[in-house]
Design an enzyme around this catalytic site. Structure first.
Site, PDB file in Angstrom:
ATOM      1  CG  HIS A   4      -2.387   1.274   1.591  1.00  0.00           C
ATOM      2  ND1 HIS A   4      -1.826   1.862   2.411  1.00  0.00           N
ATOM      3  CD2 HIS A   4      -3.050   1.673   0.551  1.00  0.00           C
ATOM      4  CE1 HIS A   4      -2.575   2.838   2.525  1.00  0.00           C
ATOM      5  NE2 HIS A   4      -3.151   2.867   1.285  1.00  0.00           N
ATOM      6  CG  HIS A  44      -3.823   9.334   0.299  1.00  0.00           C
ATOM      7  ND1 HIS A  44      -4.162  10.278   1.056  1.00  0.00           N
ATOM      8  CD2 HIS A  44      -4.498   8.045   0.051  1.00  0.00           C
ATOM      9  CE1 HIS A  44      -5.135   9.182   1.156  1.00  0.00           C
ATOM     10  NE2 HIS A  44      -4.932   8.191   0.587  1.00  0.00           N
TER      11      HIS A  44
END
Length: 255
Positions: free
Chosen positions: A16, A58
């Site tokens: 991730h 992100h």
């Protein structure tokens, strides 16, 4: 190692934002280490800069993961590149840069590892660019014959619809938010788009639900499990893949 990550033994170790537990997330060092640790997949996030560059980050702003501040979509990429994206994690990562997607993809495309590209909702908003982000993604994937090792996902389901309109080959993962207790709507979209997977939070998930989704023909990928206890829980659910910030920890549980 199998050159087709979709055929690897499950559950897949999905790094991730790279090896983000140990390295600054969404940076080249994080991605390189995830590959060296033999993760099955790398997940990253993309959005647009003010000048239409596809930025791997992100958040909507630089504030949390760099030494600079400001909204990504309002800054040109050359300014974003000047930010230090490593020191916030540890001084030994000082000087890490925010990469663009092509830098990461060019590094990974010859490696035996899959890439999950998450399109942030902000990238779907109307911005002054000639080519939509989905078109750029499909063009690159097709040009480099990478459909067999790429999964596109997004919480913005309209973006997934656009991807499917552009390509019947693209593999799509429907992201479901943590606050969404019902996955039936996502399942309906999955049938309509011929999606590959439902990507959902492990919170409140049980074996029965996982099995139901799988029996409908979709893979189940869950996020984001980090502790040994969480990872064991995810493995026990029988899911097809687990997003984790600690790919080394998960790999050790599987060997």
């Amino acid at each position: 190692m199998n050159s087709d990550p979709f055929l690897l033994p499950k559950p897949w170790v999905i790094a991730h934002r790279g090896d983000s537990g140990e390295y600054p997330e969404n940076t080249m060092s994080s991605f390189r280490n995830a590959w060296e640790l033999k993760a099955d997949w790398i997940e990253l996030d993309i959005t647009y800069s003010a000048d239409g560059k596809i930025v791997v980050i992100h958040d909507d702003t630089l504030d949390r993961t760099t030494d600079q501040k400001g909204e990504v979509k309002l800054l040109p990429f050359n300014m974003i590149r000047k930010a230090d994206a490593g020191s916030w994690k540890d001084q030994r990562f000082k000087g890490e840069k925010v990469p663009d997607l092509w830098e990461v993809w060019d590094y990974l495309r010859s490696k035996n590892i899959g890439l999950n590209v998450e399109i942030k909702s902000g990238a779907y908003e109307e911005i002054p660019i000639e080519t939509p982000i989905e078109q750029e993604l499909i063009d690159y994937t097709k040009r480099n014959s990478l459909f067999h090792k790429t999964l596109f996902s997004s919480f913005c389901w309209d973006s997934l619809v656009r991807l499917r309109e552009l390509s019947v080959e693209a593999k799509l993962g429907i992201l479901i938010g943590e606050e969404t207790s019902s996955w039936t709507e996502a399942l309906e979209l999955g049938f309509r788009l011929n999606a590959f997977s439902l990507n959902l939070s492990a919170k409140g998930l049980d074996k029965e639900t996982v099995s139901k989704i799988q029996k409908e023909g979709f893979k189940v990928l869950v996020y984001t499990l980090n502790t040994e206890e969480e990872l064991k829980f995810g493995i026990d659910l029988g899911v097809d893949g687990i997003f984790t910030n600690y790919p080394k920890r998960m790999r050790s549980l599987l060997t």
